[in-house]
Write a protein that holds these residues in place. Structure first.
Motif, PDB file in Angstrom:
ATOM      1  N   UNK A   1       0.776  -1.251   0.000  1.00  0.00           N
ATOM      2  CA  UNK A   1       0.000   0.000   0.000  1.00  0.00           C
ATOM      3  C   UNK A   1       0.809   1.303   0.000  1.00  0.00           C
ATOM      4  N   UNK A   2       1.636   1.528   0.995  1.00  0.00           N
ATOM      5  CA  UNK A   2       2.384   2.789   1.061  1.00  0.00           C
ATOM      6  C   UNK A   2       3.375   2.901  -0.086  1.00  0.00           C
ATOM      7  N   UNK A   3       4.006   1.789  -0.424  1.00  0.00           N
ATOM      8  CA  UNK A   3       5.000   1.783  -1.504  1.00  0.00           C
ATOM      9  C   UNK A   3       4.363   2.168  -2.839  1.00  0.00           C
ATOM     10  N   UNK A   4       3.187   1.652  -3.094  1.00  0.00           N
ATOM     11  CA  UNK A   4       2.509   1.900  -4.370  1.00  0.00           C
ATOM     12  C   UNK A   4       1.761   3.226  -4.415  1.00  0.00           C
ATOM     13  N   UNK A   5       1.225   3.646  -3.281  1.00  0.00           N
ATOM     14  CA  UNK A   5       0.417   4.871  -3.259  1.00  0.00           C
ATOM     15  C   UNK A   5       1.239   6.127  -3.058  1.00  0.00           C
ATOM     16  N   UNK A   6       2.410   6.011  -2.381  1.00  0.00           N
ATOM     17  CA  UNK A   6       3.173   7.205  -2.038  1.00  0.00           C
ATOM     18  C   UNK A   6       4.642   7.156  -2.439  1.00  0.00           C
ATOM     19  N   UNK A   7       5.345   6.095  -2.010  1.00  0.00           N
ATOM     20  CA  UNK A   7       6.800   6.106  -2.149  1.00  0.00           C
ATOM     21  C   UNK A   7       7.247   6.135  -3.608  1.00  0.00           C
ATOM     22  N   UNK A   8       6.892   5.128  -4.385  1.00  0.00           N
ATOM     23  CA  UNK A   8       7.275   5.090  -5.795  1.00  0.00           C
ATOM     24  C   UNK A   8       6.694   6.272  -6.580  1.00  0.00           C
ATOM     25  N   UNK A   9       5.405   6.587  -6.441  1.00  0.00           N
ATOM     26  CA  UNK A   9       4.870   7.724  -7.197  1.00  0.00           C
ATOM     27  C   UNK A   9       5.572   9.048  -6.886  1.00  0.00           C
ATOM     28  N   UNK A  10       6.017   9.229  -5.655  1.00  0.00           N
ATOM     29  CA  UNK A  10       6.725  10.458  -5.303  1.00  0.00           C
ATOM     30  C   UNK A  10       8.005  10.627  -6.096  1.00  0.00           C
ATOM     31  N   UNK A  11       8.754   9.548  -6.262  1.00  0.00           N
ATOM     32  CA  UNK A  11      10.003   9.630  -7.025  1.00  0.00           C
ATOM     33  C   UNK A  11       9.731   9.792  -8.521  1.00  0.00           C
ATOM     34  N   UNK A  12       8.656   9.210  -9.008  1.00  0.00           N
ATOM     35  CA  UNK A  12       8.289   9.407 -10.415  1.00  0.00           C
ATOM     36  C   UNK A  12       7.910  10.874 -10.637  1.00  0.00           C
ATOM     37  N   UNK A  13       7.065  11.413  -9.764  1.00  0.00           N
ATOM     38  CA  UNK A  13       6.616  12.801  -9.873  1.00  0.00           C
ATOM     39  C   UNK A  13       7.765  13.790  -9.732  1.00  0.00           C
ATOM     40  N   UNK A  14       8.701  13.502  -8.847  1.00  0.00           N
ATOM     41  CA  UNK A  14       9.809  14.426  -8.562  1.00  0.00           C
ATOM     42  C   UNK A  14      11.063  14.142  -9.385  1.00  0.00           C
ATOM     43  N   UNK A  15      10.995  13.229 -10.340  1.00  0.00           N
ATOM     44  CA  UNK A  15      12.184  12.836 -11.103  1.00  0.00           C
ATOM     45  C   UNK A  15      12.864  14.027 -11.771  1.00  0.00           C
ATOM     46  N   UNK A  16      12.110  14.876 -12.435  1.00  0.00           N
ATOM     47  CA  UNK A  16      12.715  16.029 -13.119  1.00  0.00           C
ATOM     48  C   UNK A  16      13.340  16.998 -12.122  1.00  0.00           C
ATOM     49  N   UNK A  17      12.682  17.229 -11.004  1.00  0.00           N
ATOM     50  CA  UNK A  17      13.223  18.133  -9.985  1.00  0.00           C
ATOM     51  C   UNK A  17      14.504  17.564  -9.377  1.00  0.00           C
ATOM     52  N   UNK A  18      14.533  16.252  -9.151  1.00  0.00           N
ATOM     53  CA  UNK A  18      15.741  15.614  -8.617  1.00  0.00           C
ATOM     54  C   UNK A  18      16.886  15.721  -9.623  1.00  0.00           C
ATOM     55  N   UNK A  19      16.584  15.503 -10.881  1.00  0.00           N
ATOM     56  CA  UNK A  19      17.628  15.612 -11.917  1.00  0.00           C
ATOM     57  C   UNK A  19      18.131  17.054 -12.028  1.00  0.00           C
ATOM     58  N   UNK A  20      17.251  18.014 -11.856  1.00  0.00           N
ATOM     59  CA  UNK A  20      17.654  19.424 -11.900  1.00  0.00           C
ATOM     60  C   UNK A  20      18.591  19.777 -10.749  1.00  0.00           C
ATOM     61  N   UNK A  21      18.551  18.993  -9.667  1.00  0.00           N
ATOM     62  CA  UNK A  21      19.425  19.212  -8.506  1.00  0.00           C
ATOM     63  C   UNK A  21      20.691  18.347  -8.570  1.00  0.00           C
ATOM     64  N   UNK A  22      20.932  17.694  -9.722  1.00  0.00           N
ATOM     65  CA  UNK A  22      22.177  16.955  -9.899  1.00  0.00           C
ATOM     66  C   UNK A  22      22.100  15.448  -9.823  1.00  0.00           C
ATOM     67  N   UNK A  23      20.915  14.888  -9.683  1.00  0.00           N
ATOM     68  CA  UNK A  23      20.768  13.429  -9.653  1.00  0.00           C
ATOM     69  C   UNK A  23      20.807  12.913 -11.096  1.00  0.00           C
ATOM     70  N   UNK A  24      21.702  11.979 -11.370  1.00  0.00           N
ATOM     71  CA  UNK A  24      21.841  11.399 -12.707  1.00  0.00           C
ATOM     72  C   UNK A  24      20.926  10.198 -12.922  1.00  0.00           C
ATOM     73  N   UNK A  25      20.676   9.463 -11.857  1.00  0.00           N
ATOM     74  CA  UNK A  25      19.924   8.214 -11.955  1.00  0.00           C
ATOM     75  C   UNK A  25      19.066   8.058 -10.716  1.00  0.00           C
TER      76      UNK A  25
END
Length: 160
Positions: A47-71
């Motif tokens: 439940x938490x993994x599917x509803x919050x944890x994974x979707x959060x990283x998908x949603x924030x992927x561009x913002x994380x990459x803009x802060x220097x995350x490559x992968x």
């Protein structure tokens, strides 16, 4: 002993689904020369993994990459087929690499394994996120007691 900020990630062999089928991927190869955001969940499709944890990283992927995350990589003690199915069902696309730590070897090497036998789940990974630059841990966020507070994409992003 639990991994700490400043430590080098231990090497382990993870599995990833590719166009050619399941392929091994060493942690060393995953992080070499890159800044990687890695987050681990106790179980795919939970439940938490599917509803919050994974979707959060998908949603924030561009913002994380803009802060220097490559992968960005998601890790769970599940098999590669489950991780692939979860990635497809969650529409992660190219935002997050879905990696299987099938036997929990990497979670154990980090000192972040979790005995979830009481819930019928066996040994799993604790819920955590980390940032590693060329294999060295620069940020480590471990949730306590089944919570979901410090391992989120938003928490990580605020600290980059």
């Amino acid at each position: 002993m639990t991994i700490q900020v400043g430590d080098t990630l231990p090497d382990a062999t993870l599995m990833e689904m590719t166009a050619d089928g399941p392929q091994p991927l060493s942690v060393k190869d995953l992080v070499a020369g890159k800044t990687v955001a890695l987050f681990a969940v106790p179980g795919a499709f939970t439940p938490t993994c599917s509803a919050q944890h994974l979707p959060g990283f998908v949603t924030q992927a561009d913002a994380l990459r803009a802060k220097g995350i490559d992968e960005i990589a998601c890790l769970s003690v599940n098999d590669v087929f489950v991780m692939d199915a979860w990635g497809k069902a969650s529409h992660v696309g190219d935002a997050v690499r879905m990696l299987a730590d099938g036997n929990g070897d990497f979670a154990k090497a980090l000192g972040l394994d979790l005995d979830a036998s009481g819930f019928g789940m066996g040994v799993r990974s604790q819920r955590f996120s980390l940032v590693a630059k060329d294999g060295q841990v620069t940020q480590l966020n471990v949730d306590e007691g089944g919570g979901f507070e410090v391992s989120s994409a938003e928490y990580m992003l605020d600290r980059l």
